[in-house]
Write a protein that holds these residues in place. Structure first.
Motif, PDB file in Angstrom:
ATOM      1  N   PHE A 192       0.882  -1.318   0.039  1.00  0.00           N
ATOM      2  CA  PHE A 192      -0.023   0.056   0.181  1.00  0.00           C
ATOM      3  C   PHE A 192       0.949   1.327  -0.045  1.00  0.00           C
ATOM      4  CE2 PHE A 192      -3.562  -2.484   1.155  1.00  0.00           C
ATOM      5  CZ  PHE A 192      -4.635  -2.138   0.364  1.00  0.00           C
ATOM      6  N   TRP A 193       2.102   1.207   0.734  1.00  0.00           N
ATOM      7  CA  TRP A 193       2.857   2.470   0.560  1.00  0.00           C
ATOM      8  C   TRP A 193       3.502   2.797  -0.913  1.00  0.00           C
ATOM      9  CZ3 TRP A 193       5.535   1.029   5.999  1.00  0.00           C
ATOM     10  CH2 TRP A 193       4.634   1.569   6.895  1.00  0.00           C
ATOM     11  N   ALA A 194       3.638   1.589  -1.602  1.00  0.00           N
ATOM     12  CA  ALA A 194       3.725   1.778  -2.975  1.00  0.00           C
ATOM     13  C   ALA A 194       2.818   2.540  -3.757  1.00  0.00           C
ATOM     14  CB  ALA A 194       4.431   0.392  -3.495  1.00  0.00           C
ATOM     15  N   LEU A 195       1.649   2.013  -3.444  1.00  0.00           N
ATOM     16  CA  LEU A 195       0.454   2.583  -4.068  1.00  0.00           C
ATOM     17  C   LEU A 195       0.413   4.284  -3.700  1.00  0.00           C
ATOM     18  CD1 LEU A 195      -2.292   2.847  -5.660  1.00  0.00           C
ATOM     19  CD2 LEU A 195      -3.464   1.985  -3.336  1.00  0.00           C
ATOM     20  N   ALA A 196       0.909   4.555  -2.466  1.00  0.00           N
ATOM     21  CA  ALA A 196       0.576   5.765  -1.850  1.00  0.00           C
ATOM     22  C   ALA A 196       1.586   6.836  -2.431  1.00  0.00           C
ATOM     23  CB  ALA A 196       0.932   5.755  -0.467  1.00  0.00           C
ATOM     24  N   LEU A 197       2.684   5.947  -2.666  1.00  0.00           N
ATOM     25  CA  LEU A 197       3.805   6.991  -3.215  1.00  0.00           C
ATOM     26  C   LEU A 197       3.316   7.705  -4.629  1.00  0.00           C
ATOM     27  CD1 LEU A 197       7.129   5.059  -2.493  1.00  0.00           C
ATOM     28  CD2 LEU A 197       6.611   7.226  -1.779  1.00  0.00           C
ATOM     29  N   PHE A 198       2.829   6.848  -5.503  1.00  0.00           N
ATOM     30  CA  PHE A 198       2.604   7.432  -6.570  1.00  0.00           C
ATOM     31  C   PHE A 198       1.154   8.053  -6.803  1.00  0.00           C
ATOM     32  CE2 PHE A 198       1.581   2.759  -7.599  1.00  0.00           C
ATOM     33  CZ  PHE A 198       0.385   2.776  -8.071  1.00  0.00           C
ATOM     34  N   ARG A 199       0.146   7.950  -5.541  1.00  0.00           N
ATOM     35  CA  ARG A 199      -1.019   8.524  -5.375  1.00  0.00           C
ATOM     36  C   ARG A 199      -0.830   9.712  -4.296  1.00  0.00           C
ATOM     37  NH1 ARG A 199      -4.892   7.949  -9.245  1.00  0.00           N
ATOM     38  NH2 ARG A 199      -4.962   5.817 -10.184  1.00  0.00           N
ATOM     39  N   ASN A 200       0.293  10.088  -4.049  1.00  0.00           N
ATOM     40  CA  ASN A 200       0.583  11.039  -2.859  1.00  0.00           C
ATOM     41  C   ASN A 200      -0.334  12.170  -2.940  1.00  0.00           C
ATOM     42  OD1 ASN A 200       1.881  11.846  -0.526  1.00  0.00           O
ATOM     43  ND2 ASN A 200       3.107  13.044  -1.821  1.00  0.00           N
ATOM     44  N   GLY A 207      -6.629  14.556   2.833  1.00  0.00           N
ATOM     45  CA  GLY A 207      -6.291  14.813   4.252  1.00  0.00           C
ATOM     46  C   GLY A 207      -6.080  13.474   4.962  1.00  0.00           C
ATOM     47  N   VAL A 208      -5.778  12.370   4.172  1.00  0.00           N
ATOM     48  CA  VAL A 208      -5.334  11.374   4.831  1.00  0.00           C
ATOM     49  C   VAL A 208      -3.985  11.182   5.188  1.00  0.00           C
ATOM     50  CG1 VAL A 208      -5.635   8.515   4.587  1.00  0.00           C
ATOM     51  CG2 VAL A 208      -7.261  10.299   3.377  1.00  0.00           C
ATOM     52  N   PRO A 209      -3.910  10.982   6.507  1.00  0.00           N
ATOM     53  CA  PRO A 209      -2.186  10.863   6.896  1.00  0.00           C
ATOM     54  C   PRO A 209      -1.501   9.686   6.476  1.00  0.00           C
ATOM     55  CG  PRO A 209      -3.663  10.426   8.574  1.00  0.00           C
ATOM     56  CD  PRO A 209      -4.355  10.498   7.583  1.00  0.00           C
ATOM     57  N   MET A 210      -1.608   9.269   5.181  1.00  0.00           N
ATOM     58  CA  MET A 210      -0.600   8.010   4.672  1.00  0.00           C
ATOM     59  C   MET A 210       0.822   8.340   4.922  1.00  0.00           C
ATOM     60  SD  MET A 210      -2.471   5.498   3.739  1.00  0.00           S
ATOM     61  CE  MET A 210      -1.765   4.545   2.565  1.00  0.00           C
ATOM     62  N   LEU A 211       1.773   7.566   5.030  1.00  0.00           N
ATOM     63  CA  LEU A 211       2.887   7.863   5.480  1.00  0.00           C
ATOM     64  C   LEU A 211       3.864   9.052   4.465  1.00  0.00           C
ATOM     65  CD1 LEU A 211       5.103   6.889   7.456  1.00  0.00           C
ATOM     66  CD2 LEU A 211       5.850   5.175   5.851  1.00  0.00           C
ATOM     67  N   PRO A 217       8.141  11.228   1.044  1.00  0.00           N
ATOM     68  CA  PRO A 217       8.556   9.846   0.320  1.00  0.00           C
ATOM     69  C   PRO A 217       9.863   9.441   0.489  1.00  0.00           C
ATOM     70  CG  PRO A 217       8.110  12.031  -1.091  1.00  0.00           C
ATOM     71  CD  PRO A 217       8.144  12.365   0.516  1.00  0.00           C
ATOM     72  N   ASP A 218      10.862   9.833   0.904  1.00  0.00           N
ATOM     73  CA  ASP A 218      12.100   9.198   1.347  1.00  0.00           C
ATOM     74  C   ASP A 218      12.129   8.179   2.427  1.00  0.00           C
ATOM     75  OD1 ASP A 218      13.317  10.603  -0.854  1.00  0.00           O
ATOM     76  OD2 ASP A 218      14.456  11.853   0.110  1.00  0.00           O
ATOM     77  N   ALA A 219      11.325   8.681   3.668  1.00  0.00           N
ATOM     78  CA  ALA A 219      11.195   7.997   4.681  1.00  0.00           C
ATOM     79  C   ALA A 219      10.063   6.730   4.308  1.00  0.00           C
ATOM     80  CB  ALA A 219      10.743   8.762   5.638  1.00  0.00           C
ATOM     81  N   THR A 220       9.379   7.027   3.366  1.00  0.00           N
ATOM     82  CA  THR A 220       8.304   6.032   2.958  1.00  0.00           C
ATOM     83  C   THR A 220       9.162   4.920   2.275  1.00  0.00           C
ATOM     84  OG1 THR A 220       6.512   7.483   2.907  1.00  0.00           O
ATOM     85  CG2 THR A 220       6.263   5.495   1.715  1.00  0.00           C
ATOM     86  N   ARG A 221      10.133   5.357   1.667  1.00  0.00           N
ATOM     87  CA  ARG A 221      10.989   4.188   0.617  1.00  0.00           C
ATOM     88  C   ARG A 221      11.919   3.460   1.449  1.00  0.00           C
ATOM     89  NH1 ARG A 221      10.656   8.672  -3.003  1.00  0.00           N
ATOM     90  NH2 ARG A 221       9.977   8.320  -5.024  1.00  0.00           N
ATOM     91  N   ARG A 277       7.983   4.859 -12.325  1.00  0.00           N
ATOM     92  CA  ARG A 277       8.045   3.456 -12.653  1.00  0.00           C
ATOM     93  C   ARG A 277       8.383   2.475 -11.738  1.00  0.00           C
ATOM     94  NH1 ARG A 277      10.239   5.913 -17.510  1.00  0.00           N
ATOM     95  NH2 ARG A 277      12.425   5.354 -16.554  1.00  0.00           N
ATOM     96  N   ALA A 278       9.388   2.828 -10.723  1.00  0.00           N
ATOM     97  CA  ALA A 278       9.750   1.871  -9.687  1.00  0.00           C
ATOM     98  C   ALA A 278       8.595   1.452  -8.575  1.00  0.00           C
ATOM     99  CB  ALA A 278      10.940   2.369  -8.922  1.00  0.00           C
ATOM    100  N   THR A 279       7.916   2.490  -8.349  1.00  0.00           N
ATOM    101  CA  THR A 279       6.864   2.184  -7.302  1.00  0.00           C
ATOM    102  C   THR A 279       5.795   1.747  -8.024  1.00  0.00           C
ATOM    103  OG1 THR A 279       5.752   4.533  -7.913  1.00  0.00           O
ATOM    104  CG2 THR A 279       7.430   4.157  -5.991  1.00  0.00           C
ATOM    105  N   ARG A 280       5.321   1.860  -9.218  1.00  0.00           N
ATOM    106  CA  ARG A 280       4.172   1.299 -10.019  1.00  0.00           C
ATOM    107  C   ARG A 280       4.603  -0.345 -10.124  1.00  0.00           C
ATOM    108  NH1 ARG A 280       3.262   6.254 -11.638  1.00  0.00           N
ATOM    109  NH2 ARG A 280       0.940   6.979 -11.929  1.00  0.00           N
ATOM    110  N   ARG A 281       5.810  -0.576 -10.540  1.00  0.00           N
ATOM    111  CA  ARG A 281       6.242  -1.896 -10.765  1.00  0.00           C
ATOM    112  C   ARG A 281       6.305  -2.571  -9.327  1.00  0.00           C
ATOM    113  NH1 ARG A 281      11.709  -0.838 -14.422  1.00  0.00           N
ATOM    114  NH2 ARG A 281      10.402  -0.299 -16.610  1.00  0.00           N
TER     115      ARG A 281
END
Length: 311
Positions: A192-200, A207-211, A217-221, A277-281
């Motif tokens: 889900f964090w991969a999804l959240a990165l490209f849907r940030n 207003g959803v506090p996703m990581l 993004p860097d901390a999420t990675r 591309r990396a997050t979508r893959r």
């Protein structure tokens, strides 16, 4: 003689919803993964389970998952309307009202739990009720809007279907379904964090506090990479511990290598098209990873069944 102001009279709303709108409330794509992981939990459980009861169990788990999805959409209608990924759901489009969706979900939840409890066993029924409660109340109502750990904690609900299925087949719990639970639990954050990165932008706008919104993004990675390391270790562990056979062990190593490579790729590429591309893959492969890992367990059951035929 009185004059009636017809414009002041509120007539009952005529619903525009069709069958497809109510099916969409059930989140069929999520339900398909729930059904598959539950089926694996059912098939690998020991002993004989009557086919009718097995079908009933899977159906109840599927309906319970759909009920959770409907109540989730009812509560999150305001968020869904602000996000491009969810704006076409039935409630934001005005096809179904939140109270209608909530009532629909509650009815499905009640009948799925009661049917599973009465026709199969109450251990499974109670676990299904807890799964629905955890997803709707703990995750949707309490965690999602208030903490960046929403997916980590809330992932427990999505990890419970194989446990419910095992309990339906055996009336008890064991280490095998716990291991399946742990695999899905640790799979959920990087997925889900991969999804959240490209849907940030979507999550930030709603207003959803996703990581990625809260920590960046860097901390999420980094968290994706760390959770993937734990996931791969947890997924491989049942083989040396003797719970699953070599077919599963080899598959978990190969699939785990793929998850690790893609997670490292996400960690390394942080800007531009390469990062996207990396997050979508990773997101796409993570779905395949879980499906293939659990499909391997089904393959092991088939191999065990046919092996005696060949001496």
């Amino acid at each position: 003689m009185s004059v009636v102001d017809h414009h002041a009279i509120e007539f009952p709303r005529i619903s525009e919803a069709e069958v497809g709108d109510y099916l969409a409330l059930l989140k069929p794509r999520v339900m398909s993964l729930v059904v598959f992981t539950a089926l694996v939990g059912l098939v690998i459980a020991p002993g004989h389970f009557h086919p009718v009861l097995a079908f009933t169990s899977i159906l109840c788990i599927a309906v319970g998952a759909g009920a959770s999805g409907a109540m989730n959409m009812a509560y999150e209608a305001d968020i869904d309307a602000l996000m491009s990924r969810t704006a076409n759901r039935p409630i934001p489009r005005g096809r179904i009202t939140p109270p209608e969706a909530m009532a629909f979900g509650m009815v499905l939840a009640f009948f799925s739990v009661m049917t599973l409890g009465i026709l199969v066993n109450w251990v499974a029924g109670a676990l299904l009720a807890f799964t629905i409660f955890f997803y709707v109340v703990i995750y949707t109502m309490l965690l999602k809007r208030w903490t960046a750990q929403n997916i980590v904690i809330g992932g427990a609900a999505g990890a419970l279907p194989p446990v419910v299925a095992w309990a339906a087949a055996t009336g008890s719990l064991s280490m095998e379904p716990v291991l399946l639970f742990l695999i899905i639990f640790f799979w959920t954050p990087p997925h889900f964090w991969a999804l959240a990165l490209f849907r940030n932008d979507d999550y930030a706008r709603a207003g959803v506090p996703m990581l990625p919104v809260v920590a960046g993004p860097d901390a999420t990675r980094l968290q994706i990479l760390l959770y993937t390391i734990v996931l791969v270790a947890v997924a491989v562990a049942p083989w040396p511990l003797g719970y699953f056979d070599a077919i599963y062990g080899i598959a978990s190593l190969v699939l785990g290598a793929g998850m690790m490579a893609l997670s490292i790729n996400v960690y390394r590429h942080r800007e531009g098209k390469q990062a996207g591309r990396a997050t979508r893959r990773l997101f796409a492969f993570s779905i395949f990873y879980l499906f293939a890992l659990f499909a391997t367990l089904l393959l092991e059951v088939v191999v065990r069944a046919v092996a005696p035929l060949f001496g």
